[in-house]
Design a protein around this motif. Structure first.
Motif, short mmCIF file in Angstrom:
data_model
loop_
_atom_site.label_atom_id
_atom_site.label_comp_id
_atom_site.label_asym_id
_atom_site.label_seq_id
_atom_site.Cartn_x
_atom_site.Cartn_y
_atom_site.Cartn_z
N SER A 1 0.48 -1.69 -0.45
CA SER A 1 -0.21 -0.25 0.35
C SER A 1 1.10 1.09 -0.02
N LEU A 2 1.94 1.19 0.66
CA LEU A 2 2.48 2.46 0.46
C LEU A 2 3.33 2.68 -0.89
N LEU A 3 4.11 1.92 -1.57
CA LEU A 3 3.94 1.33 -2.24
C LEU A 3 3.54 2.27 -3.77
N GLU A 4 2.29 1.70 -3.08
CA GLU A 4 0.45 1.95 -4.46
C GLU A 4 0.78 3.76 -4.20
N SER A 5 0.74 4.02 -3.20
CA SER A 5 0.28 5.42 -2.82
C SER A 5 1.66 6.66 -3.30
N ALA A 6 2.95 5.71 -3.75
CA ALA A 6 3.93 6.51 -3.87
C ALA A 6 4.10 6.45 -5.56
#
Length: 301
Positions: free
Chosen positions: A71-76
């Motif tokens: 989810s962090l990478l998807e937000s990035a």
């Protein structure tokens, strides 16, 4: 943790399934074929801007490409990393897993959000990826929060001038600068030693960080101010020639009085020369302080 080998293997399989060469994939992504080769061999990862392009090209999701939901990478990917960390502070520990593929400005955005707290432990793995300007800003926040024991951890990632300024600030707050010394140049360490000495502080632990010229200068100042007793702590760090010069000066002023405290740091040949001079000037009894440190046979010639 993103596994470069797993992701590389996935890209290789997708490319081969599409009957595409490395060069053709590289052309579609506007990169070099060497970059594609490095991905497929697991030597590196695509950066965050390329992940959605690769996923779209092969008609899969980014999660499928990575082999996991992140989810962090998807937000990035959507340039929403700062907001994500703000809403999910517990996820900050996942940042280290994706550091190699985040853009520098994205990492600094995350750092900005983290530094609103007083816990800097999560920042340490990010420091190699952010600018010196940003690290210096973090050091200033630590100063403001009086978290003096953590500042030295930023030292390797700051420039020497900024570390020196932080050291001055620590001195003004009566805090130790010992752990910052490896990141400060010798000229500035000399200034810090003088400042601390003028404040009446103990500076013995700083001697190993001074160069020979400054050691000699500082020893001379101490000798002038406090005599032989004042320079005893610095003697082990002084160059042999400089030490002999100090010893000769001490002999001219006070003869061999209290010379036994200086003698263990001097060579036998030099001590023999001083002993002969003292015998000539003051008689045989005058060399009693040197007796444990010289070979009496060396006085015969």
């Amino acid at each position: 943790m993103l596994d470069t080998r797993v992701i590389g293997k996935k890209i290789l399989e997708l490319r081969q399934k599409s009957n595409m060469t490395q060069m053709e994939l590289a052309d579609k992504l506007f990169i070099s074929y060497q970059a594609v080769s490095n991905w497929e061999r697991g030597n590196s990862l695509p950066d965050v801007t390329k992940l959605p392009e690769i996923a779209e090209l092969f008609n899969i999701s980014v999660s499928e490409l990575l082999g996991e939901n992140n989810s962090l990478l998807e937000s990035a990917i959507k340039n929403e990393e700062k907001e994500f960390i703000r809403m999910n502070p517990e996820k900050v520990k996942e940042v280290k897993n994706v550091l190699p593929i985040l853009k520098p400005n994205q990492i600094e955005n995350i750092v900005d959000e983290i530094n609103t707290s007083t816990d800097f432990s999560d920042l340490l793995e990010m420091l190699p990826f952010v600018s010196e300007r940003k690290v210096n800003a973090l050091a200033l926040i630590l100063l403001q929060n009086k978290e003096y024991n953590s500042i030295h951890k930023l030292g390797p990632f700051m420039n020497e001038d900024d570390v020196y300024k932080i050291a001055l600030a620590l001195i003004d707050n009566n805090e130790s600068i010992d752990k910052l010394l490896p990141f400060i140049n010798e000229d500035e360490i000399s200034k810090l030693v003088l400042k601390l000495h003028d404040m009446g502080k103990d500076v013995k632990n700083l001697y190993p960080f001074l160069d020979e010229k400054d050691l000699k200068k500082f020893a001379g100042m101490l000798h002038k101010q406090a005599g032989l007793s004042g320079i005893l702590p610095i003697l082990p760090f002084i160059d042999e020639d400089d030490l002999e010069e100090i010893a000769e000066d001490e002999y001219k002023k006070n003869g061999l009085k209290n010379f036994e405290s200086l003698a263990p740091f001097l060579e036998e040949d030099f001590l023999a020369k001083i002993a002969k001079k003292s015998i000539h000037d003051n008689g045989l009894k005058s060399i009693k302080p040197l007796m444990p440190f010289i070979d009496l046979d060396s006085l015969d010639d």
